[in-house]
Design a protein around this motif. Structure first.
Motif, PDB file in Angstrom:
ATOM      1  N   GLU A   1     -13.044   9.815   6.418  1.00 24.79           N
ATOM      2  CA  GLU A   1     -11.673   9.311   6.560  1.00 24.79           C
ATOM      3  C   GLU A   1     -10.634  10.181   5.858  1.00 24.79           C
ATOM      4  OE1 GLU A   1     -13.538   6.759   3.195  1.00 24.79           O
ATOM      5  OE2 GLU A   1     -14.151   8.015   4.897  1.00 24.79           O
ATOM      6  N   THR A   2     -11.035  11.291   5.287  1.00 24.12           N
ATOM      7  CA  THR A   2     -10.100  12.168   4.583  1.00 24.12           C
ATOM      8  C   THR A   2      -9.013  12.687   5.522  1.00 24.12           C
ATOM      9  OG1 THR A   2     -11.822  12.879   3.038  1.00 24.12           O
ATOM     10  CG2 THR A   2      -9.882  14.292   3.247  1.00 24.12           C
ATOM     11  N   GLN A   3      -7.766  12.533   5.088  1.00 22.50           N
ATOM     12  CA  GLN A   3      -6.620  13.023   5.848  1.00 22.50           C
ATOM     13  C   GLN A   3      -5.937  14.141   5.064  1.00 22.50           C
ATOM     14  OE1 GLN A   3      -5.791  11.927   8.966  1.00 22.50           O
ATOM     15  NE2 GLN A   3      -7.663  10.691   8.835  1.00 22.50           N
ATOM     16  N   ALA A   4      -5.371  15.096   5.791  1.00 27.34           N
ATOM     17  CA  ALA A   4      -4.701  16.220   5.135  1.00 27.34           C
ATOM     18  C   ALA A   4      -3.485  16.639   5.945  1.00 27.34           C
ATOM     19  CB  ALA A   4      -5.657  17.399   4.973  1.00 27.34           C
ATOM     20  N   VAL A   5      -2.460  17.112   5.243  1.00 29.24           N
ATOM     21  CA  VAL A   5      -1.302  17.725   5.893  1.00 29.24           C
ATOM     22  C   VAL A   5      -1.138  19.123   5.314  1.00 29.24           C
ATOM     23  CG1 VAL A   5      -0.123  15.537   6.324  1.00 29.24           C
ATOM     24  CG2 VAL A   5       0.353  16.787   4.223  1.00 29.24           C
ATOM     25  N   TYR A   6      -0.703  20.044   6.156  1.00 28.59           N
ATOM     26  CA  TYR A   6      -0.536  21.433   5.746  1.00 28.59           C
ATOM     27  C   TYR A   6       0.921  21.821   5.952  1.00 28.59           C
ATOM     28  CZ  TYR A   6      -5.550  21.177   5.909  1.00 28.59           C
ATOM     29  OH  TYR A   6      -6.849  20.791   5.700  1.00 28.59           O
ATOM     30  N   ILE A   7       1.539  22.275   4.894  1.00 30.44           N
ATOM     31  CA  ILE A   7       2.974  22.553   4.909  1.00 30.44           C
ATOM     32  C   ILE A   7       3.198  24.054   4.770  1.00 30.44           C
ATOM     33  CG2 ILE A   7       5.173  22.104   3.773  1.00 30.44           C
ATOM     34  CD1 ILE A   7       4.029  19.475   2.764  1.00 30.44           C
TER      35      ILE A   7
ATOM     36  N   ARG B   1       0.865  -1.173   0.000  1.00 27.51           N
ATOM     37  CA  ARG B   1       0.000   0.000   0.000  1.00 27.51           C
ATOM     38  C   ARG B   1       0.902   1.222   0.000  1.00 27.51           C
ATOM     39  NH1 ARG B   1      -5.241   0.397  -1.148  1.00 27.51           N
ATOM     40  NH2 ARG B   1      -5.502   2.050   0.409  1.00 27.51           N
ATOM     41  N   THR B   2       0.948   1.894  -1.120  1.00 26.51           N
ATOM     42  CA  THR B   2       1.819   3.048  -1.267  1.00 26.51           C
ATOM     43  C   THR B   2       1.261   4.244  -0.508  1.00 26.51           C
ATOM     44  OG1 THR B   2       2.308   2.251  -3.491  1.00 26.51           O
ATOM     45  CG2 THR B   2       2.998   4.477  -2.966  1.00 26.51           C
ATOM     46  N   ARG B   3       2.149   5.020   0.081  1.00 22.82           N
ATOM     47  CA  ARG B   3       1.755   6.253   0.770  1.00 22.82           C
ATOM     48  C   ARG B   3       1.852   7.405  -0.228  1.00 22.82           C
ATOM     49  NH1 ARG B   3       5.692   7.438   4.516  1.00 22.82           N
ATOM     50  NH2 ARG B   3       7.097   6.170   3.270  1.00 22.82           N
ATOM     51  N   VAL B   4       0.706   7.925  -0.613  1.00 24.85           N
ATOM     52  CA  VAL B   4       0.646   8.931  -1.673  1.00 24.85           C
ATOM     53  C   VAL B   4       0.093  10.240  -1.126  1.00 24.85           C
ATOM     54  CG1 VAL B   4      -0.485   9.564  -3.849  1.00 24.85           C
ATOM     55  CG2 VAL B   4       0.431   7.255  -3.538  1.00 24.85           C
TER      56      VAL B   4
ATOM     57  N   GLN C   1     -10.935   7.885  -5.502  1.00 24.51           N
ATOM     58  CA  GLN C   1     -10.491   7.175  -6.701  1.00 24.51           C
ATOM     59  C   GLN C   1      -9.036   6.728  -6.568  1.00 24.51           C
ATOM     60  OE1 GLN C   1     -11.066   9.338 -10.470  1.00 24.51           O
ATOM     61  NE2 GLN C   1      -8.929   8.862 -10.949  1.00 24.51           N
ATOM     62  N   GLU C   2      -8.181   7.590  -6.048  1.00 21.00           N
ATOM     63  CA  GLU C   2      -6.764   7.266  -5.913  1.00 21.00           C
ATOM     64  C   GLU C   2      -6.494   6.304  -4.760  1.00 21.00           C
ATOM     65  OE1 GLU C   2      -4.348   8.105  -7.982  1.00 21.00           O
ATOM     66  OE2 GLU C   2      -5.831   9.121  -9.245  1.00 21.00           O
ATOM     67  N   SER C   3      -7.463   6.132  -3.872  1.00 18.99           N
ATOM     68  CA  SER C   3      -7.267   5.298  -2.684  1.00 18.99           C
ATOM     69  C   SER C   3      -7.427   3.810  -2.961  1.00 18.99           C
ATOM     70  CB  SER C   3      -8.247   5.721  -1.579  1.00 18.99           C
ATOM     71  OG  SER C   3      -7.993   7.044  -1.158  1.00 18.99           O
ATOM     72  N   VAL C   4      -7.717   3.439  -4.189  1.00 21.82           N
ATOM     73  CA  VAL C   4      -7.863   2.019  -4.517  1.00 21.82           C
ATOM     74  C   VAL C   4      -6.558   1.275  -4.279  1.00 21.82           C
ATOM     75  CG1 VAL C   4      -8.320   0.376  -6.373  1.00 21.82           C
ATOM     76  CG2 VAL C   4      -9.690   2.472  -6.195  1.00 21.82           C
ATOM     77  N   PHE C   5      -5.435   1.889  -4.665  1.00 16.99           N
ATOM     78  CA  PHE C   5      -4.139   1.219  -4.561  1.00 16.99           C
ATOM     79  C   PHE C   5      -3.212   1.851  -3.523  1.00 16.99           C
ATOM     80  CE2 PHE C   5      -5.428   0.471  -9.029  1.00 16.99           C
ATOM     81  CZ  PHE C   5      -5.462  -0.916  -9.009  1.00 16.99           C
ATOM     82  N   ALA C   6      -3.651   2.898  -2.854  1.00 19.64           N
ATOM     83  CA  ALA C   6      -2.721   3.627  -1.994  1.00 19.64           C
ATOM     84  C   ALA C   6      -3.440   4.244  -0.806  1.00 19.64           C
ATOM     85  CB  ALA C   6      -2.021   4.723  -2.804  1.00 19.64           C
ATOM     86  N   ASP C   7      -2.659   4.581   0.208  1.00 22.38           N
ATOM     87  CA  ASP C   7      -3.152   5.374   1.325  1.00 22.38           C
ATOM     88  C   ASP C   7      -2.895   6.838   0.974  1.00 22.38           C
ATOM     89  OD1 ASP C   7      -3.811   3.067   2.762  1.00 22.38           O
ATOM     90  OD2 ASP C   7      -1.781   2.908   3.564  1.00 22.38           O
ATOM     91  N   VAL C   8      -3.960   7.581   0.761  1.00 22.86           N
ATOM     92  CA  VAL C   8      -3.860   8.914   0.169  1.00 22.86           C
ATOM     93  C   VAL C   8      -4.100   9.997   1.214  1.00 22.86           C
ATOM     94  CG1 VAL C   8      -4.787  10.473  -1.583  1.00 22.86           C
ATOM     95  CG2 VAL C   8      -4.578   8.026  -2.072  1.00 22.86           C
ATOM     96  N   THR C   9      -3.259  11.009   1.175  1.00 24.79           N
ATOM     97  CA  THR C   9      -3.384  12.172   2.052  1.00 24.79           C
ATOM     98  C   THR C   9      -3.351  13.440   1.205  1.00 24.79           C
ATOM     99  OG1 THR C   9      -2.246  11.024   3.863  1.00 24.79           O
ATOM    100  CG2 THR C   9      -2.347  13.431   3.983  1.00 24.79           C
ATOM    101  N   LEU C  10      -4.262  14.346   1.483  1.00 26.35           N
ATOM    102  CA  LEU C  10      -4.277  15.627   0.785  1.00 26.35           C
ATOM    103  C   LEU C  10      -3.138  16.504   1.292  1.00 26.35           C
ATOM    104  CD1 LEU C  10      -5.719  17.682  -1.108  1.00 26.35           C
ATOM    105  CD2 LEU C  10      -7.078  18.370   0.893  1.00 26.35           C
ATOM    106  N   VAL C  11      -2.447  17.172   0.387  1.00 26.30           N
ATOM    107  CA  VAL C  11      -1.348  18.076   0.730  1.00 26.30           C
ATOM    108  C   VAL C  11      -1.734  19.489   0.313  1.00 26.30           C
ATOM    109  CG1 VAL C  11       1.055  18.702   0.265  1.00 26.30           C
ATOM    110  CG2 VAL C  11       0.407  16.286   0.456  1.00 26.30           C
ATOM    111  N   ARG C  12      -1.578  20.423   1.240  1.00 27.39           N
ATOM    112  CA  ARG C  12      -1.841  21.825   0.923  1.00 27.39           C
ATOM    113  C   ARG C  12      -0.722  22.685   1.502  1.00 27.39           C
ATOM    114  NH1 ARG C  12      -4.918  23.530  -2.816  1.00 27.39           N
ATOM    115  NH2 ARG C  12      -6.005  25.156  -1.648  1.00 27.39           N
TER     116      ARG C  12
END
Length: 383
Positions: free
Chosen positions: A331-337, A225-228, A296-307
């Protein structure tokens, strides 16, 4: 490698320390130069600009496996195990030096381009390499495309070039696969898995003794499970502030998808210029809700929104948006940089305002040039 591999290795973290991880760039270059000089059968001038330009190519930022570390590992093994014949050792070292001098994952012509660079450098800098030796090295470089050895030089070189795949431990193989994944991150996961499966199958047929290693990598690829990170925005235009956030996000995730949204308020139409600015990244345009794209992208990966954040106003806005997204997809996850202090003033709208005036190119400092070399010719790279 034992056929009874520990399946617990399969989902392990994908980054693995490499042999030369703690060496500085200067140390790597010094050691490569030392080894090349020790096996310099044709008495080439390694202080000439051509040698520095070849080593610079191995430092291009899109490379993760085909790097100075990879080149050094081959040179080390050649010196440790090559036959006592000094001429063969010299040819092996030159093949190593030039075999990946051009490496772009898009397409299948990097080997041809490396041969073109080899020929150009020989002519431009008048390297005293006999014509027959040049022909042998060309064949060896071209043979790496399909690992199809036609002579002794090519056969020996394949052993050095493919050492990790042929003889690596599970840890070595996982490190190798992660580095290759980073080089091919411009592909989506379906395309990447399909391409790697074909490569593993072809490699197994070419080297039957490594089938266990290939099966190990196939199973890892299927289970991983790729971390995307999904770095979303309109990016109209994409500027150095955006690039800074992207580079920071890449330290946190296995890969980062640059997702270009169609925002009716900003009246942005699909613009493929970003693909040329970021040729080694997956750039996707979407006109759906962000939560639907993430799903859609979470089918193959663990997806986190980046802002990215420039100031407190940005943070307030992003917190409100996250509340909306979590109401629709909990379950939406986000990181803020946060952006760097010196980049806080840069915005796409400000840069668009500059286009109304004759700035005479003075706004060019705000646009990324990180991958400009991808558009350069052999002459521009090595001349």
């Amino acid at each position: 490698m034992s056929e009874k591999m520990d399946k617990n290795l399969l989902p392990m973290p994908c980054f693995v320390d490499c042999r030369y991880q703690h060496h500085s760039k200067e140390e790597l270059i010094a050691r490569i130069t030392e080894l090349m000089q020790a096996g310099n059968y044709y008495r080439l001038d390694l202080s000439s600009p051509w040698f520095g330009k070849v080593l610079a190519a191995y430092q291009q930022p899109h490379r993760y496996f085909h790097t100075l570390e990879h080149l050094l590992s081959i040179c080390e093994r050649i010196h440790e195990t090559a036959p006592s014949d000094p001429e063969m050792q010299g040819k092996l070292l030159l093949t190593a030096l030039f075999h990946d001098v051009v490496w772009y994952p898009q397409g299948d012509d990097s080997e041809d381009a490396s041969v073109e660079a080899f020929d150009y450098i020989i002519g431009q800098y008048q390297l005293p390499i006999p014509e027959q030796v040049q022909a042998d090295i060309r064949r060896a470089i071209l043979s790496t495309k399909d690992q199809d050895a036609s002579d002794e030089l090519a056969s020996r070189f394949h052993e050095y070039d493919c050492h990790i795949i042929l003889h690596g431990s599970p840890v070595d193989l996982l490190g190798y696969e992660f580095q290759i994944f980073r080089e091919f991150q411009y592909l989506n996961m379906v395309e990447y898995r399909r391409g790697r499966s074909k490569f593993f199958s072809r490699f197994s047929r070419r080297f039957p003794d490594c089938r266990v290693n290939m099966q190990f990598l196939i199973e890892y690829l299927e289970r991983r499970r790729t971390r995307v990170g999904v770095y979303a925005g309109t990016f109209n235009p994409f500027h150095i502030g955006h690039l800074s956030i992207l580079e920071k996000a890449e330290l946190m995730f296995d890969k980062v998808i640059v997702a270009v949204g169609i925002n009716p308020k900003k009246q942005v139409e699909r613009d493929d210029r970003l693909v040329h600015v970021l040729p080694f990244h997956e750039v996707v345009h979407f006109d759906t809700l962000m939560v639907d794209f993430i799903e859609q992208e979470s089918v193959f990966a663990d997806v986190t929104l980046v802002r990215g954040l420039r100031n407190g106003y940005d943070l307030d806005y992003e917190m409100n948006q996250l509340c909306f997204m979590r109401a629709m997809r909990p379950e939406t996850q986000a990181v803020y940089i946060p952006c760097d202090k010196e980049l806080e003033h840069i915005s796409s709208s400000a840069l668009n305002s500059l286009t109304m005036f004759d700035v005479r190119g003075r706004d060019s400092i705000y646009y990324p040039k990180k991958y400009n070399y991808y558009q350069q010719s052999i002459e521009e790279l090595f001349g």
